[in-house]
Design a protein around this motif. Structure first.
Motif, PDB file in Angstrom:
ATOM      1  N   ASN A   5       0.829  -1.213   0.000  1.00 49.45           N
ATOM      2  CA  ASN A   5       0.000   0.000   0.000  1.00 49.45           C
ATOM      3  C   ASN A   5       0.859   1.257   0.000  1.00 49.45           C
ATOM      4  N   LYS A   6       2.030   1.176   0.665  1.00 49.97           N
ATOM      5  CA  LYS A   6       2.928   2.335   0.654  1.00 49.97           C
ATOM      6  C   LYS A   6       3.526   2.540  -0.735  1.00 49.97           C
ATOM      7  N   ARG A   7       3.873   1.430  -1.392  1.00 49.04           N
ATOM      8  CA  ARG A   7       4.403   1.533  -2.754  1.00 49.04           C
ATOM      9  C   ARG A   7       3.372   2.144  -3.696  1.00 49.04           C
ATOM     10  N   LEU A   8       2.138   1.692  -3.580  1.00 43.79           N
ATOM     11  CA  LEU A   8       1.088   2.205  -4.454  1.00 43.79           C
ATOM     12  C   LEU A   8       0.861   3.691  -4.224  1.00 43.79           C
ATOM     13  N   ARG A   9       0.870   4.098  -2.924  1.00 43.52           N
ATOM     14  CA  ARG A   9       0.709   5.539  -2.635  1.00 43.52           C
ATOM     15  C   ARG A   9       1.841   6.331  -3.262  1.00 43.52           C
ATOM     16  N   GLY A  10       3.087   5.769  -3.189  1.00 42.18           N
ATOM     17  CA  GLY A  10       4.225   6.461  -3.787  1.00 42.18           C
ATOM     18  C   GLY A  10       4.080   6.591  -5.287  1.00 42.18           C
ATOM     19  N   LEU A  11       3.622   5.510  -5.935  1.00 41.26           N
ATOM     20  CA  LEU A  11       3.425   5.543  -7.388  1.00 41.26           C
ATOM     21  C   LEU A  11       2.358   6.555  -7.779  1.00 41.26           C
ATOM     22  N   ARG A  12       1.260   6.600  -7.001  1.00 39.35           N
ATOM     23  CA  ARG A  12       0.208   7.582  -7.288  1.00 39.35           C
ATOM     24  C   ARG A  12       0.745   8.998  -7.130  1.00 39.35           C
ATOM     25  N   ARG A  13       1.592   9.190  -6.115  1.00 42.94           N
ATOM     26  CA  ARG A  13       2.135  10.534  -5.881  1.00 42.94           C
ATOM     27  C   ARG A  13       3.056  10.955  -7.023  1.00 42.94           C
ATOM     28  N   LEU A  64       4.023  24.125  -7.367  1.00 44.53           N
ATOM     29  CA  LEU A  64       4.265  23.755  -5.968  1.00 44.53           C
ATOM     30  C   LEU A  64       2.996  23.925  -5.128  1.00 44.53           C
ATOM     31  N   GLU A  65       2.230  24.987  -5.400  1.00 42.72           N
ATOM     32  CA  GLU A  65       0.986  25.192  -4.653  1.00 42.72           C
ATOM     33  C   GLU A  65      -0.014  24.070  -4.923  1.00 42.72           C
ATOM     34  N   GLU A  66      -0.045  23.588  -6.171  1.00 39.82           N
ATOM     35  CA  GLU A  66      -0.970  22.506  -6.490  1.00 39.82           C
ATOM     36  C   GLU A  66      -0.554  21.196  -5.834  1.00 39.82           C
ATOM     37  N   LEU A  67       0.745  20.991  -5.644  1.00 35.41           N
ATOM     38  CA  LEU A  67       1.228  19.730  -5.076  1.00 35.41           C
ATOM     39  C   LEU A  67       1.037  19.646  -3.567  1.00 35.41           C
ATOM     40  N   GLY A  68       0.703  20.766  -2.923  1.00 35.27           N
ATOM     41  CA  GLY A  68       0.316  20.665  -1.520  1.00 35.27           C
ATOM     42  C   GLY A  68       1.333  21.182  -0.527  1.00 35.27           C
ATOM     43  N   PRO A  69       1.056  20.986   0.773  1.00 35.30           N
ATOM     44  CA  PRO A  69       1.798  21.650   1.851  1.00 35.30           C
ATOM     45  C   PRO A  69       3.289  21.364   1.864  1.00 35.30           C
ATOM     46  N   THR A  70       3.688  20.100   1.622  1.00 34.88           N
ATOM     47  CA  THR A  70       5.113  19.772   1.682  1.00 34.88           C
ATOM     48  C   THR A  70       5.880  20.538   0.615  1.00 34.88           C
ATOM     49  N   PHE A  71       5.339  20.580  -0.585  1.00 31.45           N
ATOM     50  CA  PHE A  71       6.036  21.240  -1.687  1.00 31.45           C
ATOM     51  C   PHE A  71       5.977  22.759  -1.551  1.00 31.45           C
ATOM     52  N   VAL A  72       4.912  23.280  -0.953  1.00 34.48           N
ATOM     53  CA  VAL A  72       4.853  24.720  -0.668  1.00 34.48           C
ATOM     54  C   VAL A  72       5.957  25.096   0.311  1.00 34.48           C
ATOM     55  N   LYS A  73       6.072  24.318   1.381  1.00 34.90           N
ATOM     56  CA  LYS A  73       7.113  24.584   2.380  1.00 34.90           C
ATOM     57  C   LYS A  73       8.503  24.441   1.778  1.00 34.90           C
ATOM     58  N   PHE A  74       8.688  23.428   0.907  1.00 35.44           N
ATOM     59  CA  PHE A  74       9.984  23.238   0.270  1.00 35.44           C
ATOM     60  C   PHE A  74      10.304  24.411  -0.656  1.00 35.44           C
ATOM     61  N   GLY A  75       9.287  24.891  -1.358  1.00 37.27           N
ATOM     62  CA  GLY A  75       9.487  26.067  -2.211  1.00 37.27           C
ATOM     63  C   GLY A  75       9.868  27.295  -1.402  1.00 37.27           C
ATOM     64  N   GLN A  76       9.278  27.436  -0.220  1.00 37.10           N
ATOM     65  CA  GLN A  76       9.630  28.556   0.653  1.00 37.10           C
ATOM     66  C   GLN A  76      11.082  28.455   1.101  1.00 37.10           C
ATOM     67  N   LEU A  77      11.555  27.223   1.352  1.00 45.36           N
ATOM     68  CA  LEU A  77      12.966  27.045   1.684  1.00 45.36           C
ATOM     69  C   LEU A  77      13.847  27.391   0.486  1.00 45.36           C
ATOM     70  N   LEU A  78      13.442  26.946  -0.717  1.00 44.73           N
ATOM     71  CA  LEU A  78      14.217  27.268  -1.924  1.00 44.73           C
ATOM     72  C   LEU A  78      14.314  28.768  -2.151  1.00 44.73           C
TER      73      LEU A  78
END
Length: 556
Positions: A5-13, A64-78
């Motif tokens: 199930n973790k692999r499938l979630r990763g593939l979907r992501r 990044l905004e469409e990809l959600g909170p983790t990518f928004v925060k990562f973009g803020q770090l960038l």
């Protein structure tokens, strides 16, 4: 082995990410990362067209905004990494915002009651069901305590730690692929950047850490009448819930509203800058993202700090070296800047030091005739950091947080007062910190600390020596000797031995073949024994290979 199930979630992501790349015109990046299967699906869904009405920096922010909170925060770090991205990308990523719907109040109530282990109506007199603010990690609700005190409750969204953990795994994979396939990104050590981000966001998810940051700031500014730190309510706070006093004021970025309410924009800018510079040079504990939305102005131009999630810290020695560096920048003294960079272990070799000093001197020369008040300090620091990275040197991560903080302070200060200069305000703080090195009380404290270390060492040594001697007696102590040229000597010896062996075989083959030819043993070939001719042929091949090997090695 990961669960299916973790692999499938990763593939979907991965599929979500690549489809978003296609949608926002980053097909070239997906191709470079070898994400072929998700890319084909994304192209079927969105085609190869780009959102052409926006530039690439804007499309990256939207992606990044469409990809959600983790990518928004990562973009803020960038957005703090002036060494990695062009200025137009940095300014665009600095505007990244969460676009998320608020959680239903029933969900919020369930989380608060589970965390604080009591019914909501026993804990609070009133709680507003409509949030005051909603972001990707948490949302904030106003409330009142039974004693009438007005507070805000910050409540973490459900399952957000699991979502971020899964996204961090994907980010690590993408960073690995980028370092493997995109050569131009290797100098920026993306894997290290992702790990730094993972450490930062994991700390942000623990509201106990945020409460400790708040309490530390309250202690640091206890005697400063120009700064207000809200009270935290420890008994109403956990790792997922943070309760603090509600503070009402005017947004620091709204100059017109400040003037309507009788505030002096210049004084507000000075108080805001001094609050940040005290955090850096006096306390060594500073807000890494002093976003204007997290700062409000109270009567008498007092600055209230509302967010305590992202804080950086620097020790006393680093503060002193940083002060010397910034003082060199403000004074436009290239020699002082290079000495400070050397003390910070950013510049190591003498050759690198001389080469970088020439470039820094050239940079400083362009600012020599510019009045201090007109120097854009953040631009100057940007250029210096790019020079440092151009030499392949590493810059401590906290420096980028620091630069982000100074950039925000200068931008906000100039919005409030066009004549504002952060450089003018840095100079007295940096000079004071540098001068403290020569204060007799400071020297005595350092000597006292050194004396304590020496005492600890002396008390530790007898026991350590006894332990070593006991291990020697038991035959447990092993010693390793490193001979730096031994490996090369061994290789040379092996090569010489192989060539000597080949030469002996060659000589034996020639002699044996000569003897066979003289015997006229059948079968014959052109009147000579075939076995002898084959031996001579083998000798020629061996001889040529030996000569070629010697010529290639330069040993002839």
């Amino acid at each position: 082995m990961f669960p299916w199930n973790k692999r499938l979630r990763g593939l979907r992501r991965y599929q979500d990410i690549v489809q978003a790349m296609v949608k926002y015109g980053y097909i070239d990046v997906a191709e470079a990362l070898r994400l072929r299967r998700p890319l084909r699906l994304g192209q079927r869904l969105f085609g190869a067209s780009e959102i052409v009405s926006f530039g690439k920096p804007q499309r990256l922010r939207m992606l990044l905004e469409e990809l959600g909170p983790t990518f928004v925060k990562f973009g803020q770090l960038l957005s703090t990494r002036v060494d990695a991205l062009p200025p137009d990308y940095l300014s665009e990523l600095a505007t990244l915002q969460d676009h998320v719907a608020a959680e239903p109040f029933a969900v919020v109530q369930e989380i608060v009651e589970a965390e604080l282990q009591a019914p909501l109506n026993r804990l609070f007199d009133t709680v507003e069901s409509v949030p005051l603010a909603a972001a990707s990690i948490a949302q904030v609700h106003r409330a009142t305590l039974p004693n009438g005190a007005r507070v805000v409750i910050k409540v973490q969204r459900p399952k957000i730690p699991q979502t971020i953990a899964a996204d961090l795994d994907v980010l690590r994979d993408l960073a690995h692929l980028a370092e493997r396939y995109m050569v131009e990104w290797r100098p920026f050590q993306l894997m290290g950047l992702v790990e730094e981000f993972a450490h930062t966001i994991t700390k942000e998810l623990d509201f106990r850490q945020e409460r400790r940051n708040l309490e530390r700031c309250a202690h640091n500014f206890a005697n400063d009448p120009t700064v207000l730190i809200p009270q935290a309510y420890a008994q109403l706070s956990t790792s997922r819930v943070l309760t603090m006093a509600y503070v009402e004021g005017t947004k620091i970025s709204d100059r017109d509203a400040l003037m309507r309410r009788g505030h002096d924009p210049h004084t507000v800018a000075v108080h805001g800058a001094n609050a940040l510079l005290k955090q850096i040079f006096v306390h060594g504990f500073f807000q890494g993202d002093p976003h204007p939305g997290n700062l409000i102005v109270l009567p008498n131009d007092v600055i209230a700090i509302l967010d305590y999630g992202m804080f950086g810290s620097i020790d006393t020695e680093t503060r002193e070296q940083l002060a010397a560096l910034l003082l060199g920048v403000v004074q436009r003294n290239a020699g002082k800047m290079i000495r400070a960079l050397t003390d910070l272990e950013i510049v190591a070799s003498e050759h690198g030091r001389r080469q970088l000093q020439r470039e820094v001197s050239s940079l400083v020369d362009t600012y020599l005739t510019v009045p201090l008040a007109q120097i854009d300090l953040t631009v100057m620091l940007d250029e210096m950091f790019k020079m440092i990275r151009g030499h392949g040197l590493q810059i401590p991560p906290e420096f980028f947080l620091l630069l982000r903080a100074l950039t925000t302070a200068e931008s906000l200060g100039r919005k409030l007062d066009p004549a504002f200069s952060i450089a003018e305000h840095i100079q007295p703080f940096a000079e004071q910190l540098v001068m403290e090195r020569y204060d007799p009380r400071y020297i005595m404290r350092r000597l006292g600390a050194t004396g304590e270390d020496a005492g600890d060492l002396l008390s530790y040594m007898p026991g350590a020596m006894m332990h070593i001697l006991e291990r020697v007696q038991r035959g447990e102590l092993q010693m390793g000797v490193e001979m730096r040229q031994l490996d090369r000597l061994t290789r040379d010896f092996d090569t010489a031995s192989n060539r000597l062996t080949l030469a002996i075989i060659l000589a034996a083959s020639i002699i044996g073949s000569s003897l066979v030819i003289q015997t006229q043993t059948p079968p014959l070939l052109w009147g000579y024994p075939a076995l002898g001719l084959i031996g001579f042929l083998i000798s020629v091949v061996l001889g040529l290979s030996l000569v070629i090997a010697i010529l290639r090695s330069g040993g002839f």
